[in-house]
Design an enzyme around this catalytic site. Structure first.
Site, PDB file in Angstrom:
ATOM      1  N   ASN A   1     -13.003   5.596  -7.302  1.00  0.00           N
ATOM      2  CA  ASN A   1     -13.985   6.407  -6.581  1.00  0.00           C
ATOM      3  C   ASN A   1     -15.356   5.747  -6.500  1.00  0.00           C
ATOM      4  O   ASN A   1     -16.329   6.394  -6.115  1.00  0.00           O
ATOM      5  CB  ASN A   1     -14.118   7.778  -7.254  1.00  0.00           C
ATOM      6  CG  ASN A   1     -12.846   8.596  -7.128  1.00  0.00           C
ATOM      7  OD1 ASN A   1     -12.255   8.673  -6.053  1.00  0.00           O
ATOM      8  ND2 ASN A   1     -12.407   9.195  -8.227  1.00  0.00           N
TER       9      ASN A   1
ATOM     10  N   ARG B   1       8.634  23.440  -0.550  1.00  0.00           N
ATOM     11  CA  ARG B   1       8.386  22.960  -1.913  1.00  0.00           C
ATOM     12  C   ARG B   1       8.622  21.464  -2.095  1.00  0.00           C
ATOM     13  O   ARG B   1       8.799  20.991  -3.214  1.00  0.00           O
ATOM     14  CB  ARG B   1       9.205  23.758  -2.928  1.00  0.00           C
ATOM     15  CG  ARG B   1       8.811  25.222  -3.007  1.00  0.00           C
ATOM     16  CD  ARG B   1       9.536  25.943  -4.137  1.00  0.00           C
ATOM     17  NE  ARG B   1       9.044  27.307  -4.273  1.00  0.00           N
ATOM     18  CZ  ARG B   1       9.550  28.352  -3.615  1.00  0.00           C
ATOM     19  NH1 ARG B   1      10.560  28.172  -2.786  1.00  0.00           N
ATOM     20  NH2 ARG B   1       9.051  29.549  -3.795  1.00  0.00           N
TER      21      ARG B   1
ATOM     22  N   LYS C   1      -2.334  10.441  -3.324  1.00  0.00           N
ATOM     23  CA  LYS C   1      -3.324  11.510  -3.197  1.00  0.00           C
ATOM     24  C   LYS C   1      -3.297  12.027  -1.759  1.00  0.00           C
ATOM     25  O   LYS C   1      -3.575  11.289  -0.829  1.00  0.00           O
ATOM     26  CB  LYS C   1      -4.719  11.002  -3.562  1.00  0.00           C
ATOM     27  CG  LYS C   1      -4.898  10.756  -5.049  1.00  0.00           C
ATOM     28  CD  LYS C   1      -6.220  10.064  -5.363  1.00  0.00           C
ATOM     29  CE  LYS C   1      -7.398  10.947  -5.126  1.00  0.00           C
ATOM     30  NZ  LYS C   1      -8.661  10.320  -5.626  1.00  0.00           N
TER      31      LYS C   1
ATOM     32  N   GLU D   1     -13.323  -0.785   1.481  1.00  0.00           N
ATOM     33  CA  GLU D   1     -12.447  -0.500   0.343  1.00  0.00           C
ATOM     34  C   GLU D   1     -11.986  -1.793  -0.321  1.00  0.00           C
ATOM     35  O   GLU D   1     -11.812  -1.852  -1.545  1.00  0.00           O
ATOM     36  CB  GLU D   1     -11.238   0.322   0.796  1.00  0.00           C
ATOM     37  CG  GLU D   1     -11.569   1.737   1.242  1.00  0.00           C
ATOM     38  CD  GLU D   1     -11.928   2.658   0.083  1.00  0.00           C
ATOM     39  OE1 GLU D   1     -11.674   2.288  -1.086  1.00  0.00           O
ATOM     40  OE2 GLU D   1     -12.457   3.756   0.336  1.00  0.00           O
TER      41      GLU D   1
END
Length: 541
Positions: A422, A298, A320, A362
């Site tokens: 994105n 967890r 992310k 990027e």
């Protein structure tokens, strides 16, 4: 070394004693904020509390801290135990220097305080009452102490010289501290950018209070293990000669099946919640190790040590973490922030041209979506960028991380602003999926996706053709591929399974101008399909 050095911690943690010794070692003035207040008020702190109240004392304390922060001469400062209760103090301190927390076990603090029994908040208590109140106060103040850059234990056993040497070693590592990420949900973690800083990372592990209490495991992949064997072993040594787990390299191996092998490895070796993963690789392993850390028992801490330009400026920052599914990229994952990100530029020496270019995609993206001035810097320095000039590299990584940190600070979980990150990805992910993730790296696919996205924006009348040409000219100058022929119907279907899709809608991030984009939903299929011409042979402008 940053201008001032501030010591914080609970009362009797040794701030004044250690601060004086540090000031003498560095040849700097030493300031104890409590002592300054006593001198100016002409009475003891106890008397100030009794006669004027704690609120008045805190006002005086804030004024002294602001005065010190504005002094251009570097000082060593011991802060009062409650100085970090005020947010304005925290900001002033962090903006003007390095904040070090000294800590000790409650029993040690209680014994030290009990010797004189002069602390106004803990006076006239029995030993048992004092200890219990200390525990309560420590719990209340922990959120404030968490603002410290790093922590050092103050024990009765360690000599003053030992503690000072310990702090100096950590300060040397913190010289590479570039910025912090403060996610919108709360918390903070540092990003370090520098040359050959991995070999000193034990200072980071100790400063974050992970060592010696946690067991470590280094995660990497088979390719990095060969290319960066020496640095990998250095990192392992910094973490107490911990084991190394190797994933099979490549995007196609970013699966739940392979992640389960990490879980099995850890369970068989008895890793508990007091464990920490050290991710030393690119974005694929970063995503997998991060997701592993988020879900193992967890949740356990992890630190990102990105080894590619792409992962330094993108996947290592923002939390992310995910694995792929046959139906789509990164469809199974979580938002889970690392404890720190360490960008050691020396590891980029083994990066091939294609991988380097993938990172530049990027970086160009950040200019298009957020910062026209940064985009102009890239245009004006293409030769330095292509030759991997060290100063250009540092600036690009810093500004890219800074932009992403600003976005994550506003919208951590992609409910609004973060979606702009994105740009180019919806089309890029479709390219990756249709080529089974083995023709283009993620960054190269995104660069092609940016060309298509700009064409969509022009078709919608959002973007003028000059801006599209400007974006594409920079991509061309840096050496990105210009063409890729794709089946538009298959691409349309591939884009229907995308994390950014909302129920009943298709989401696109499209530019209005260089430096600004917006989210557009449900663009006509004919426009989308036609816009793939931007990367079809003669369709490239």
């Amino acid at each position: 070394m940053r201008q001032h050095i501030f010591f914080t911690g609970f009362m009797a943690s040794g701030k004044s004693r250690t601060g004086r010794a540090m000031a003498e070692r560095l040849g700097r003035p030493f300031v104890d904020t409590d002592a300054v207040i006593v001198e100016r008020a002409g009475k003891s702190i106890s008397e100030i509390f009794e006669q004027d109240g704690e609120a008045k004392f805190r006002e005086m304390e804030a004024a002294v801290i602001a005065e010190i922060a504005n002094d251009k001469n570097p000082q060593v400062v011991s802060l009062g135990g409650g100085a970090l209760n005020r947010e304005e103090n925290i900001k002033i301190i962090r903006d003007s220097g390095t904040l070090i927390r000294l800590w000790a076990k409650p029993e040690i603090l209680s014994e030290r305080i009990g010797r004189k029994n002069t602390r106004p908040l803990l006076a006239n208590l029995s030993d048992e009452e004092r200890l219990e109140k200390i525990k309560v106060m420590l719990k209340e103040r922990e959120k404030n102490y968490a603002h410290a850059d790093f922590s050092v234990e103050s024990t009765n056993d360690a000599s003053e010289t030992h503690v000072i040497e310990h702090i100096l070693r950590m300060l040397r590592f913190w010289n590479s501290h570039a910025l912090d990420v403060c996610p919108s949900s709360g918390g903070r973690y540092p990003i370090f950018i520098g040359e050959n800083i991995v070999p000193d990372s034990s200072a980071l592990l100790e400063g974050l209070r992970l060592s010696p209490t946690h067991e470590f495991l280094v995660c990497t992949d088979t390719t990095i293990a060969k290319a960066q064997g020496n640095m990998l072993n250095m990192l392992r040594g910094q973490a107490g000669r911990c084991p190394i787990f190797k994933f099979q390299a490549g995007e196609r191996n970013k699966t739940l099946h392979n992640l389960n092998q990490l879980f099995s490895f850890m369970l068989h070796r008895g890793y508990t919640r007091k464990s920490c993963l050290l991710q030393f690789s690119g974005g694929v392993v970063g995503d997998m190790a991060g997701f592993g850390a988020a879900t193992y028992q967890r949740g356990i801490p992890f630190i990102q040590f990105p080894t590619t330009l792409l992962s330094m400026v993108d996947s290592s920052v923002g939390g992310k973490v995910a694995v792929n599914h046959p139906e789509g990229k990164n469809m199974i994952g979580a938002f889970y922030q690392p404890k720190a990100v360490v960008c050691d530029l020396s590891v980029l020496s083994t990066l091939n041209d294609t991988e380097y270019l993938a990172g530049l995609a990027e970086i160009v993206k950040y200019g298009v979506i957020y910062d026209e001035e940064f985009f102009r810097y890239l245009e004006e320095n293409t030769d330095k960028i292509k030759s991997r000039d060290s100063e250009a590299l540092k600036h690009m990584i810093f500004r890219s991380c800074q932009i992403k940190a600003e976005v994550v600070g506003i919208d951590e979980k992609e409910s609004g602003l973060r979606a702009i990150l994105n740009y180019g990805h919806t089309f890029g992910h479709a390219i990756e999926k249709l080529t089974n993730y083995n023709m283009f790296s993620h960054g190269i696919a995104v660069s092609l996706g940016m060309r298509v996205a700009a064409r969509v924006a022009v078709a919608l009348g959002m973007l003028d053709e000059a801006a599209e040409l400007r974006q594409n000219a920079l991509l061309d100058a840096l050496g990105f591929p210009q063409t890729f022929n794709i089946d538009t119907e298959k691409a349309w279907n591939a884009m229907s399974v995308d994390k950014k899709a909302e129920k009943g809608t298709r989401v696109y991030i499209l530019p209005e101008k260089i430096g600004k984009v917006q989210k557009i939903v449900n663009v006509d299929k004919e426009i989308i399909n036609k816009s793939w011409d931007a990367i079809r042979g003669k369709g490239v402008r």
